[in-house]
Write an enzyme that holds these catalytic residues in place. Structure first.
Site: not given
Ligand code: AMP
Length: 120
Positions: A32, A101
């Site tokens: 996102i 992820h």
């Molecule tokens: P991390 O810091 O490795 O936990 O990355 C989490 C990622 O999830 C970040 O890059 C956010 O931008 C992404 N994120 C959070 N919510 C969403 C969502 N609803 N859809 C897509 N990406 C998301």
């Protein structure tokens, strides 16, 4: 039992996301808040909060994440030039969502792997 995150709802298509790939074991959708022209998150369909929680029975899903990454990089047209796969674990790595992820980042030169301590 670990608490579900927003990613479980995306996997079940209960909330909207730009899903680019899904199979029986993994789902991939656009981040996102993209940090590169291509920024896709690849997640196992079952909830594993962090790399610290990985068990032998997760091996197939974790392997499938890598296979999906290669497939998606081809689809996105970034395989040849190259890309980066990142998995953050816990606070020091900046993990925000506690559902494992893999970030797939590409579409431009990505620079050095790690930010300086001053940048974080
Ligand atoms: P991390 O810091 O490795 O936990 O990355 C989490 C990622 O999830 C970040 O890059 C956010 O931008 C992404 N994120 C959070 N919510 C969403 C969502 N609803 N859809 C897509 N990406 C998301």
């Amino acid at each position: 039992m670990a608490e579900e995150t927003i990613f479980s709802k995306i996997i079940r298509r209960e909330i909207s996301a730009d899903i680019v790939y899904q199979d029986d074991l993994v789902t991939a959708f656009r981040d996102i808040s993209p940090q590169a022209p291509t920024h896709i998150l690849i997640v196992p369909n079952t909830l594993i909060p962090t790399v610290n929680d990985v068990q032998p029975e997760h091996e197939q899903a974790l392997g499938r994440m890598m296979i999906a990454a290669a497939k998606i990089a081809q689809q996105e047209g970034i395989a040849e030039e190259g890309y980066r796969l990142v998995v953050n674990c816990n606070r020091h790595a900046g993990q925000e969502v506690y559902h494992i992820h893999m970030h797939l980042l590409g579409g431009r030169p990505l620079g050095p792997l790690l930010a300086c301590e001053d940048d974080v």
